[in-house]
Design a protein around this motif. Sequence first.
Motif, PDB file in Angstrom:
ATOM      1  N   LYS A  49     -23.955 -49.484  -8.809  1.00 44.57           N
ATOM      2  CA  LYS A  49     -24.626 -50.786  -8.883  1.00 44.57           C
ATOM      3  C   LYS A  49     -24.390 -51.577  -7.602  1.00 44.57           C
ATOM      4  O   LYS A  49     -25.311 -52.196  -7.062  1.00 44.57           O
ATOM      5  N   SER A  50     -23.181 -51.551  -7.084  1.00 47.18           N
ATOM      6  CA  SER A  50     -22.866 -52.265  -5.841  1.00 47.18           C
ATOM      7  C   SER A  50     -23.679 -51.718  -4.667  1.00 47.18           C
ATOM      8  O   SER A  50     -24.155 -52.489  -3.834  1.00 47.18           O
ATOM      9  N   LEU A  51     -23.822 -50.397  -4.596  1.00 51.73           N
ATOM     10  CA  LEU A  51     -24.621 -49.800  -3.526  1.00 51.73           C
ATOM     11  C   LEU A  51     -26.042 -50.343  -3.554  1.00 51.73           C
ATOM     12  O   LEU A  51     -26.594 -50.728  -2.520  1.00 51.73           O
ATOM     13  N   CYS A  52     -26.640 -50.409  -4.729  1.00 59.51           N
ATOM     14  CA  CYS A  52     -28.011 -50.929  -4.848  1.00 59.51           C
ATOM     15  C   CYS A  52     -28.058 -52.413  -4.502  1.00 59.51           C
ATOM     16  O   CYS A  52     -29.012 -52.867  -3.846  1.00 59.51           O
ATOM     17  N   ASP A  53     -27.057 -53.165  -4.917  1.00 58.65           N
ATOM     18  CA  ASP A  53     -27.019 -54.593  -4.587  1.00 58.65           C
ATOM     19  C   ASP A  53     -26.966 -54.801  -3.076  1.00 58.65           C
ATOM     20  O   ASP A  53     -27.643 -55.686  -2.535  1.00 58.65           O
ATOM     21  N   TYR A  54     -26.175 -53.989  -2.382  1.00 68.91           N
ATOM     22  CA  TYR A  54     -26.096 -54.087  -0.923  1.00 68.91           C
ATOM     23  C   TYR A  54     -27.429 -53.718  -0.261  1.00 68.91           C
ATOM     24  O   TYR A  54     -27.841 -54.347   0.712  1.00 68.91           O
ATOM     25  N   VAL A  55     -28.087 -52.708  -0.788  1.00 67.94           N
ATOM     26  CA  VAL A  55     -29.392 -52.316  -0.239  1.00 67.94           C
ATOM     27  C   VAL A  55     -30.400 -53.449  -0.441  1.00 67.94           C
ATOM     28  O   VAL A  55     -31.156 -53.787   0.476  1.00 67.94           O
ATOM     29  N   VAL A  56     -30.399 -54.064  -1.616  1.00 70.79           N
ATOM     30  CA  VAL A  56     -31.294 -55.199  -1.883  1.00 70.79           C
ATOM     31  C   VAL A  56     -31.045 -56.313  -0.877  1.00 70.79           C
ATOM     32  O   VAL A  56     -31.982 -56.875  -0.298  1.00 70.79           O
ATOM     33  N   GLU A  57     -29.778 -56.638  -0.661  1.00 68.36           N
ATOM     34  CA  GLU A  57     -29.418 -57.692   0.288  1.00 68.36           C
ATOM     35  C   GLU A  57     -29.941 -57.373   1.690  1.00 68.36           C
ATOM     36  O   GLU A  57     -30.532 -58.219   2.361  1.00 68.36           O
ATOM     37  N   LYS A  58     -29.754 -56.142   2.137  1.00 71.13           N
ATOM     38  CA  LYS A  58     -30.188 -55.722   3.475  1.00 71.13           C
ATOM     39  C   LYS A  58     -31.716 -55.740   3.596  1.00 71.13           C
ATOM     40  O   LYS A  58     -32.257 -56.181   4.605  1.00 71.13           O
ATOM     41  N   VAL A  59     -32.400 -55.299   2.569  1.00 74.59           N
ATOM     42  CA  VAL A  59     -33.860 -55.282   2.575  1.00 74.59           C
ATOM     43  C   VAL A  59     -34.400 -56.717   2.655  1.00 74.59           C
ATOM     44  O   VAL A  59     -35.320 -57.005   3.423  1.00 74.59           O
ATOM     45  N   LYS A  60     -33.806 -57.612   1.887  1.00 74.25           N
ATOM     46  CA  LYS A  60     -34.231 -59.018   1.914  1.00 74.25           C
ATOM     47  C   LYS A  60     -33.976 -59.641   3.283  1.00 74.25           C
ATOM     48  O   LYS A  60     -34.784 -60.440   3.758  1.00 74.25           O
ATOM     49  N   GLU A  61     -32.853 -59.275   3.920  1.00 73.11           N
ATOM     50  CA  GLU A  61     -32.562 -59.767   5.272  1.00 73.11           C
ATOM     51  C   GLU A  61     -33.660 -59.354   6.258  1.00 73.11           C
ATOM     52  O   GLU A  61     -33.868 -60.013   7.270  1.00 73.11           O
ATOM     53  N   ASN A  62     -34.333 -58.254   5.949  1.00 69.40           N
ATOM     54  CA  ASN A  62     -35.391 -57.738   6.809  1.00 69.40           C
ATOM     55  C   ASN A  62     -36.784 -58.162   6.330  1.00 69.40           C
ATOM     56  O   ASN A  62     -37.794 -57.570   6.718  1.00 69.40           O
ATOM     57  N   GLY A  63     -36.829 -59.159   5.478  1.00 69.13           N
ATOM     58  CA  GLY A  63     -38.094 -59.757   5.092  1.00 69.13           C
ATOM     59  C   GLY A  63     -38.875 -59.055   3.999  1.00 69.13           C
ATOM     60  O   GLY A  63     -40.039 -59.360   3.781  1.00 69.13           O
ATOM     61  N   LEU A  64     -38.246 -58.135   3.305  1.00 67.64           N
ATOM     62  CA  LEU A  64     -38.931 -57.428   2.218  1.00 67.64           C
ATOM     63  C   LEU A  64     -38.371 -57.851   0.867  1.00 67.64           C
ATOM     64  O   LEU A  64     -37.190 -58.174   0.747  1.00 67.64           O
ATOM     65  N   GLN A  65     -39.219 -57.816  -0.130  1.00 70.84           N
ATOM     66  CA  GLN A  65     -38.807 -58.159  -1.487  1.00 70.84           C
ATOM     67  C   GLN A  65     -38.854 -56.891  -2.344  1.00 70.84           C
ATOM     68  O   GLN A  65     -39.917 -56.302  -2.500  1.00 70.84           O
TER      69      GLN A  65
END
Length: 113
Positions: A49-65
């Motif tokens: 779950k933490s791995l996915c949360d980190y990926v979500v955070e990184k994707v959002k930092e790059n302007g994607l939802q």
Amino acid sequence: MQSEALVTLVEAELDLRKGLNIKTIDVRGKTSITDFMVIATGTSSRHAKSLCDYVVEKVKENGLQPLGMEGDQGSDWILLDLGDVIVHVMTGQARELYQLEKLWSVAGDAAHA
């Protein structure tokens, strides 16, 4: 962001956060739902779950939802839908049981390691 750039970003974040056995499968031409599937193993359901949360955070930092995430802290399998890339993070036991690489890979396919 192009599919390939998104895959690179996802792979890098999973690697940085200690995801294990990260594999990317190019499924263009096999399904219309996505271009790539990234599969990784977490050391526990909490780590997955933490791995996915980190990926979500990184994707959002790059302007994607992200389009959605299925599974929660107690799940053996978390699915993260990024549109052109679907991320599957599983515990070792779930990954062994479902064998997604075998399901989606065909001999001769080029999979990123």
